[in-house]
Motif scaffolding. Structure first.
Motif, PDB file in Angstrom:
ATOM      1  N   ILE A  19      51.260  40.793  48.605  1.00  0.00           N
ATOM      2  CA  ILE A  19      49.860  41.056  48.288  1.00  0.00           C
ATOM      3  C   ILE A  19      49.473  42.404  48.884  1.00  0.00           C
ATOM      4  O   ILE A  19      50.212  42.987  49.694  1.00  0.00           O
ATOM      5  N   SER A  20      48.316  42.879  48.474  1.00  0.00           N
ATOM      6  CA  SER A  20      47.790  44.135  49.004  1.00  0.00           C
ATOM      7  C   SER A  20      46.282  44.005  49.106  1.00  0.00           C
ATOM      8  O   SER A  20      45.670  43.092  48.535  1.00  0.00           O
ATOM      9  N   ALA A  21      45.670  44.921  49.830  1.00  0.00           N
ATOM     10  CA  ALA A  21      44.215  44.965  49.950  1.00  0.00           C
ATOM     11  C   ALA A  21      43.797  46.423  50.084  1.00  0.00           C
ATOM     12  O   ALA A  21      44.537  47.251  50.633  1.00  0.00           O
ATOM     13  N   LEU A  22      42.616  46.741  49.567  1.00  0.00           N
ATOM     14  CA  LEU A  22      42.045  48.070  49.700  1.00  0.00           C
ATOM     15  C   LEU A  22      40.824  47.989  50.602  1.00  0.00           C
ATOM     16  O   LEU A  22      39.940  47.150  50.394  1.00  0.00           O
ATOM     17  N   ILE A  23      40.786  48.857  51.597  1.00  0.00           N
ATOM     18  CA  ILE A  23      39.744  48.843  52.623  1.00  0.00           C
ATOM     19  C   ILE A  23      38.910  50.111  52.491  1.00  0.00           C
ATOM     20  O   ILE A  23      39.457  51.217  52.393  1.00  0.00           O
ATOM     21  N   ASP A  24      37.579  49.955  52.466  1.00  0.00           N
ATOM     22  CA  ASP A  24      36.721  51.124  52.248  1.00  0.00           C
ATOM     23  C   ASP A  24      36.487  51.875  53.543  1.00  0.00           C
ATOM     24  O   ASP A  24      36.997  51.518  54.616  1.00  0.00           O
ATOM     25  N   ARG A  25      35.681  52.929  53.451  1.00  0.00           N
ATOM     26  CA  ARG A  25      35.523  53.843  54.588  1.00  0.00           C
ATOM     27  C   ARG A  25      34.746  53.223  55.746  1.00  0.00           C
ATOM     28  O   ARG A  25      34.679  53.797  56.827  1.00  0.00           O
ATOM     29  N   GLN A  26      34.142  52.031  55.540  1.00  0.00           N
ATOM     30  CA  GLN A  26      33.460  51.323  56.614  1.00  0.00           C
ATOM     31  C   GLN A  26      34.303  50.173  57.176  1.00  0.00           C
ATOM     32  O   GLN A  26      33.829  49.409  58.003  1.00  0.00           O
ATOM     33  N   GLY A  27      35.542  50.065  56.704  1.00  0.00           N
ATOM     34  CA  GLY A  27      36.415  49.017  57.214  1.00  0.00           C
ATOM     35  C   GLY A  27      36.295  47.705  56.481  1.00  0.00           C
ATOM     36  O   GLY A  27      36.802  46.684  56.962  1.00  0.00           O
ATOM     37  N   GLY A  28      35.634  47.678  55.324  1.00  0.00           N
ATOM     38  CA  GLY A  28      35.483  46.447  54.568  1.00  0.00           C
ATOM     39  C   GLY A  28      36.572  46.296  53.519  1.00  0.00           C
ATOM     40  O   GLY A  28      36.903  47.249  52.817  1.00  0.00           O
ATOM     41  N   ILE A  29      37.134  45.098  53.429  1.00  0.00           N
ATOM     42  CA  ILE A  29      38.093  44.812  52.369  1.00  0.00           C
ATOM     43  C   ILE A  29      37.314  44.608  51.077  1.00  0.00           C
ATOM     44  O   ILE A  29      36.522  43.663  50.969  1.00  0.00           O
ATOM     45  N   VAL A  30      37.530  45.473  50.101  1.00  0.00           N
ATOM     46  CA  VAL A  30      36.738  45.442  48.869  1.00  0.00           C
ATOM     47  C   VAL A  30      37.575  45.111  47.636  1.00  0.00           C
ATOM     48  O   VAL A  30      37.037  44.972  46.535  1.00  0.00           O
ATOM     49  N   TRP A  31      38.892  44.987  47.813  1.00  0.00           N
ATOM     50  CA  TRP A  31      39.746  44.615  46.678  1.00  0.00           C
ATOM     51  C   TRP A  31      41.028  43.979  47.209  1.00  0.00           C
ATOM     52  O   TRP A  31      41.731  44.571  48.023  1.00  0.00           O
ATOM     53  N   SER A  32      41.295  42.768  46.747  1.00  0.00           N
ATOM     54  CA  SER A  32      42.561  42.112  47.059  1.00  0.00           C
ATOM     55  C   SER A  32      42.742  40.945  46.111  1.00  0.00           C
ATOM     56  O   SER A  32      41.811  40.143  45.918  1.00  0.00           O
ATOM     57  N   CYS A  33      43.916  40.873  45.496  1.00  0.00           N
ATOM     58  CA  CYS A  33      44.201  39.851  44.491  1.00  0.00           C
ATOM     59  C   CYS A  33      45.170  38.808  45.052  1.00  0.00           C
ATOM     60  O   CYS A  33      46.082  39.140  45.818  1.00  0.00           O
ATOM     61  N   ILE A  34      44.956  37.559  44.667  1.00  0.00           N
ATOM     62  CA  ILE A  34      45.716  36.420  45.164  1.00  0.00           C
ATOM     63  C   ILE A  34      46.296  35.666  43.962  1.00  0.00           C
ATOM     64  O   ILE A  34      45.578  35.465  42.973  1.00  0.00           O
ATOM     65  N   PRO A  35      47.526  35.209  43.991  1.00  0.00           N
ATOM     66  CA  PRO A  35      48.509  35.288  45.087  1.00  0.00           C
ATOM     67  C   PRO A  35      49.410  36.503  44.994  1.00  0.00           C
ATOM     68  O   PRO A  35      50.357  36.630  45.770  1.00  0.00           O
ATOM     69  N   ARG A  36      49.158  37.401  44.039  1.00  0.00           N
ATOM     70  CA  ARG A  36      49.934  38.636  43.926  1.00  0.00           C
ATOM     71  C   ARG A  36      49.036  39.688  43.298  1.00  0.00           C
ATOM     72  O   ARG A  36      47.882  39.421  42.966  1.00  0.00           O
ATOM     73  N   VAL A  37      49.573  40.885  43.104  1.00  0.00           N
ATOM     74  CA  VAL A  37      48.765  42.041  42.720  1.00  0.00           C
ATOM     75  C   VAL A  37      48.046  41.854  41.389  1.00  0.00           C
ATOM     76  O   VAL A  37      46.959  42.412  41.180  1.00  0.00           O
ATOM     77  N   ASP A  38      48.609  41.066  40.456  1.00  0.00           N
ATOM     78  CA  ASP A  38      47.946  40.867  39.168  1.00  0.00           C
ATOM     79  C   ASP A  38      47.161  39.564  39.116  1.00  0.00           C
ATOM     80  O   ASP A  38      46.786  39.103  38.042  1.00  0.00           O
ATOM     81  N   GLY A  39      46.867  38.983  40.279  1.00  0.00           N
ATOM     82  CA  GLY A  39      46.137  37.728  40.337  1.00  0.00           C
ATOM     83  C   GLY A  39      44.630  37.919  40.373  1.00  0.00           C
ATOM     84  O   GLY A  39      44.095  39.010  40.156  1.00  0.00           O
ATOM     85  N   ASP A  40      43.936  36.817  40.643  1.00  0.00           N
ATOM     86  CA  ASP A  40      42.483  36.811  40.706  1.00  0.00           C
ATOM     87  C   ASP A  40      42.015  37.635  41.909  1.00  0.00           C
ATOM     88  O   ASP A  40      42.462  37.400  43.037  1.00  0.00           O
ATOM     89  N   PRO A  41      41.113  38.611  41.722  1.00  0.00           N
ATOM     90  CA  PRO A  41      40.631  39.400  42.855  1.00  0.00           C
ATOM     91  C   PRO A  41      39.660  38.594  43.723  1.00  0.00           C
ATOM     92  O   PRO A  41      38.460  38.531  43.447  1.00  0.00           O
ATOM     93  N   VAL A  42      40.193  38.001  44.742  1.00  0.00           N
ATOM     94  CA  VAL A  42      39.388  37.228  45.688  1.00  0.00           C
ATOM     95  C   VAL A  42      38.358  38.138  46.352  1.00  0.00           C
ATOM     96  O   VAL A  42      37.199  37.757  46.545  1.00  0.00           O
ATOM     97  N   PHE A  43      38.783  39.338  46.697  1.00  0.00           N
ATOM     98  CA  PHE A  43      37.857  40.359  47.182  1.00  0.00           C
ATOM     99  C   PHE A  43      37.708  41.383  46.065  1.00  0.00           C
ATOM    100  O   PHE A  43      38.651  42.094  45.719  1.00  0.00           O
TER     101      PHE A  43
END
Length: 598
Positions: A19-43
Motif C-alpha cells: 500500500i501507499s499513502a500521500l501526505i500533504d504539507r501539513q502532515g495529513g494523510i490525504v490519499w491512501s487506497c486499501i488493500p492495494r494501490v487500485d483499491g478503495d481510497p480510504v483516505f
C-alpha cells in the motif's frame, strides 16, 4: 498558519510495495487506497474538493503557525515538524512497515505513526475519518480499550494506539506529554507491546531502505535526486505480482477543468518498460525480476494473441471505466474516474515493450532466474505479433480515443522487438532464428523509412498517414533505430523543437485531440528533449534545461505528469513514473563520470 483549503501536489509518498499513502504539507494523510494501490481510497481528501475533514488522517497542532518536512535519509519514512505560536512543537514520523521477518518480507496493509512532543506543552487534535465506497460514506466504528475498528465494507482496519481512544473518536484537543504510537492495519490484535514494536518496525524499515539504496549504482552528480526518484519508483511496484503502476493516484487533471482525468493506478506495459529500464541502469534488479515474472503471466494468458496496453496489478484484463459520484475531484474538478477504458484500445507498441526488458533475462548473469528456451519460444510469439502489427493502425502511445493511424512510434517499437529478438537468438546460439528476426527488423525499417518520412516537411511524421509531429519521435535514438548524427533525425529534431517546444518545456503534440488542444507540457517529453540535446552535442543547453526541470519538483523531490509551461504549476497524476524515469535517465546521461572526480 491555517491549513490550505485548496489541495495541491506538494505531497510526500510513503509506502511498502503493498500500500501507499500521500501526505500533504501539513502532515495529513490525504490519499491512501486499501488493500492495494487500485483499491478503495480510504483516505480520499485529495479528491474531496474543499471537504478536507472527510477521508483524512491529520494531527492538528493547536495554534499551529508552521510545518516543515523531510524524509529520513534514503528512505520513504517522513518526518513532519509542526510548530505553534506559543513555541510548542511536535514531530510526526510516518511510515509503512517493510522489512525482513520470519524468512519473508513483512509488508502489511498498515501505516505506522509516531507523534513526539519536542517543545513546550503542545496540544493536538486528531482528525481520523476513513471513508468507504469512494467517499460515499464514513467508516462505521467500534471501539475497545486501546483500539478502534473501522468497518469499510469488505475490509476492516484496526487502529491500535496508546493515545486516548475517546479523544480520537470525538476529535477533542488534548495535551501530548509523551510519545504516542499509532498502528492502523489488519483487524487483528496487535502482537507485542505497541511502543516497542512500532519503534522496532520503523527502525527495521529504515534499515531495509537504506540497504536497498546502498546497492544502487548512482551517477556522481544529482545523487540525492536520483535516489529519491528510485525509491519512489520502487514504491510504485505491487510486489505481490511484480506489476508497476503508472502513478499512485487517479483523476488529477492534466490541465484545469480539462476533463483529462485518468485513473493511472494500473500497470501500463509502456510505462513499466521505461521504469524497469531506468532502475536497471541503477542496478535495481529486484524490480526487474519481479516485473519479468508479471510479464510472463501476461504473455501466458494472451496465448500468442493481442496484448492489452494495461492491466490491473493482479493481471486482470477488464478495467471498466466509471465515475465516483461522491467525490468532487481534485480542487472540485471532477470526475473522479475508476478504471480506464484504454484497456479496450489497440496499441501495438506494447509488443516491443514486452520484448525489450525480457531479452535481458537471457543475457544478464546476475538474475536469480535466467530465461530459458521455453521463455524464448513464448517471446517469439510476442515478436510475431510485433511484426504482424507494425504497419497496422492503433491508438498510439498517447491513447487517442476517437481515431486510429499507423503511428511511427509503434512501428519503431515493432522494429525494436524484432531487432532484440535477433540479438537474443544470437546469444542463445540460434543463428537461423537470428537471421529471420534480423530480416524482419530490416523489413520494418524499410517500411518506416518510406511511409513515415514526410518529403515536403523533410522530417518523420508521427504517423504514416499524416505529417504532424509528436515528441515520441525523439525516442528513435533511444531505441537505436537512428544514430544522433543521422541527417533525418537532425531534421526531425529541428522540426520538433520548432513546433512543440515551449520555452524550456515540451508538448507531446500540438494538434487538436479528443479533448481539444493540449494546454500543458508533458514532463517526460521535456526529458526526452534534454536527452536529445545532449546527444546531438548541445550539452550545456541540456544541463540548463535539466536544472530547470529539477527546480519544478515538489519539496519531496518528485514530479507529476504535466506542467503548466506558463505558470510552472504541476498537474496530472502524482507521482508519475514517466517523469521520475526522466530524472534518472538525464542524470545518468549528463553527470560527469566517477573517474573524473578530483
Amino acid at each position: 498558519m491555517a491549513r490550505p483549503v485548496i489541495p495541491d501536489l506538494e505531497l510526500w509518498p510513503i509506502g511498502n510495495c503493498q500500500i501507499s499513502a500521500l501526505i500533504d504539507r501539513q502532515g495529513g494523510i490525504v490519499w491512501s487506497c486499501i488493500p492495494r494501490v487500485d483499491g478503495d481510497p480510504v483516505f480520499c481528501a485529495l479528491m474531496n474538493g474543499e471537504e478536507r475533514d472527510r477521508g483524512t488522517w491529520r494531527i492538528d497542532l493547536v495554534g499551529q503557525v508552521s510545518a516543515t518536512q523531510e524524509y529520513i535519509r534514503n528512505t520513504p519514512i517522513l518526518l513532519t515538524r509542526l510548530e505553534a505560536e506559543d513555541g510548542s512543537a511536535v514531530e510526526v514520523l510516518d511510515f509503512c512497515p517493510r522489512h525482513e521477518g520470519k524468512g519473508r518480507m513483512y509488508r502489511p496493509v498498515a501505516i505506522g505513526r509516531i507523534v513526539r512532543p519536542v517543545a513546550g506543552s503542545p496540544r493536538i487534535r486528531m482528525v481520523l475519518t476513513p471513508m468507504r465506497d469512494y467517499g460515499a460514506a464514513p467508516a462505521e466504528t467500534t471501539r475497545g480499550t486501546n483500539h478502534i475498528r473501522y468497518l469499510l465494507g469488505p475490509e476492516t482496519l484496526r487502529l491500535t494506539t496508546d493515545a486516548p481512544v475517546g479523544y480520537i473518536l470525538e476529535g477533542r484537543p488534548f495535551r501530548i506529554e509523551q510519545d504516542l504510537h499509532f498502528f492502523l492495519g489488519p483487524d487483528e490484535p496487535f502482537d507485542g507491546p505497541l511502543r516497542g514494536e512500532v519503534r522496532r518496525m520503523e527502525q527495521a524499515t529504515s534499515g531495509y531502505w537504506q540497504r536497498w539504496v546502498r546497492g544502487l549504482a548512482t551517477p556522481f552528480e544529482w545523487q540525492a535526486e536520483v535516489i529519491r526518484c528510485a525509491i519512489t519508483l520502487k514504491l510504485c511496484q505491487h510486489e505481490e505480482t511484480g506489476a508497476i503502476v503508472a502513478a499512485l493516484t487517479t483523476s488529477i487533471p492534466e490541465a484545469p477543468h480539462s476533463q483529462r482525468n485518468w485513473d493511472y493506478r494500473y500497470c501500463w506495459i509502456r510505462d513499466s518498460y521505461y521504469t524497469v529500464q531506468a532502475l536497471n541502469r541503477l542496478g535495481a534488479l529486484d524490480v526487474l525480476e519481479k516485473y519479468l515474472a508479471y510479464l510472463r503471466n501476461i504473455v501466458d494468458a494472451a496465448k500468442g494473441g493481442q496484448i492489452q496496453p494495461l492491466y490491473s496489478v493482479m493481471g486482470d484484463a477488464e478495467l471498466h471505466e466509471t465515475a465516483a459520484p461522491a467525490l468532487a475531484g481534485y480542487r472540485g474538478m471532477g470526475p473522479v474516474r475508476i478504471g480506464n477504458a484504454a484497456y479496450l484500445q489497440v496499441q501495438h507498441d506494447c509488443y516491443g515493450q514486452i520484448v525489450l526488458p525480457t531479452v535481458q533475462g537471457f543475457i544478464d548473469q546476475r538474475l536469480l532466474r535466467m530465461a530459458d528456451e521455453r521463455d524464448f519460444a513464448s517471446l517469439e510469439e510476442v515478436g510475431e505479433m510485433a511484426f504482424a502489427m507494425h504497419d497496422q493502425p492503433d491508438a498510439g502511445l498517447w491513447e487517442f480515443r476517437t481515431r486510429k493511424e499507423v503511428h511511427t512510434y509503434s512501428a519503431v517499437m515493432g522494429w525494436a522487438a524484432c531487432d532484440r529478438l535477433a540479438m537474443a537468438a544470437d546469444w542463445l546460439g540460434k543463428p537461423e532464428r537470428a537471421d529471420m528476426w534480423r530480416a524482419r527488423a530490416e523489413a520494418i525499417r524499410a517500411r518506416i523509412e518510406s511511409a513515415a518520412w514526410v518529403e515536403n516537411g523533410e522530417h518523420y511524421g508521427a504517423s504514416f498517414e499524416s505529417g504532424y509531429l509528436d515528441a515520441s519521435l525523439l525516442q528513435m535514438i533511444e531505441l537505436r533505430f537512428l544514430a544522433p548524427d543521422n541527417p533525418r533525425f537532425l531534421a526531425t529534431f529541428a522540426a520538433i523543437e520548432k513546433q512543440l517546444r515551449r520555452g524550456d518545456f515540451m508538448l507531446r503534440y500540438a494538434a487538436e485531440d479528443d479533448f481539444g488542444m493540449p494546454e500543458t507540457a508533458f514532463n517526460v517529453c521535456t526529458f526526452w528533449l534534454i536527452e536529445a540535446l545532449h546527444l546531438v552535442g548541445r550539452s550545456d543547453e541540456a544541463r540548463g534545461l535539466f536544472a530547470t526541470m529539477l527546480s519544478h519538483r515538489t519539496a519531496s523531490g518528485l514530479l507529476s505528469e504535466d506542467l503548466d509551461y506558463v505558470t510552472g504549476e504541476l498537474w496530472g497524476n502524482f507521482p508519475q513514473t514517466y517523469s521520475l524515469v526522466g530524472v534518472i535517465n538525464c542524470a545518468g546521461l549528463l553527470s560527469k563520470p566517477w573517474r573524473d572526480v578530483r
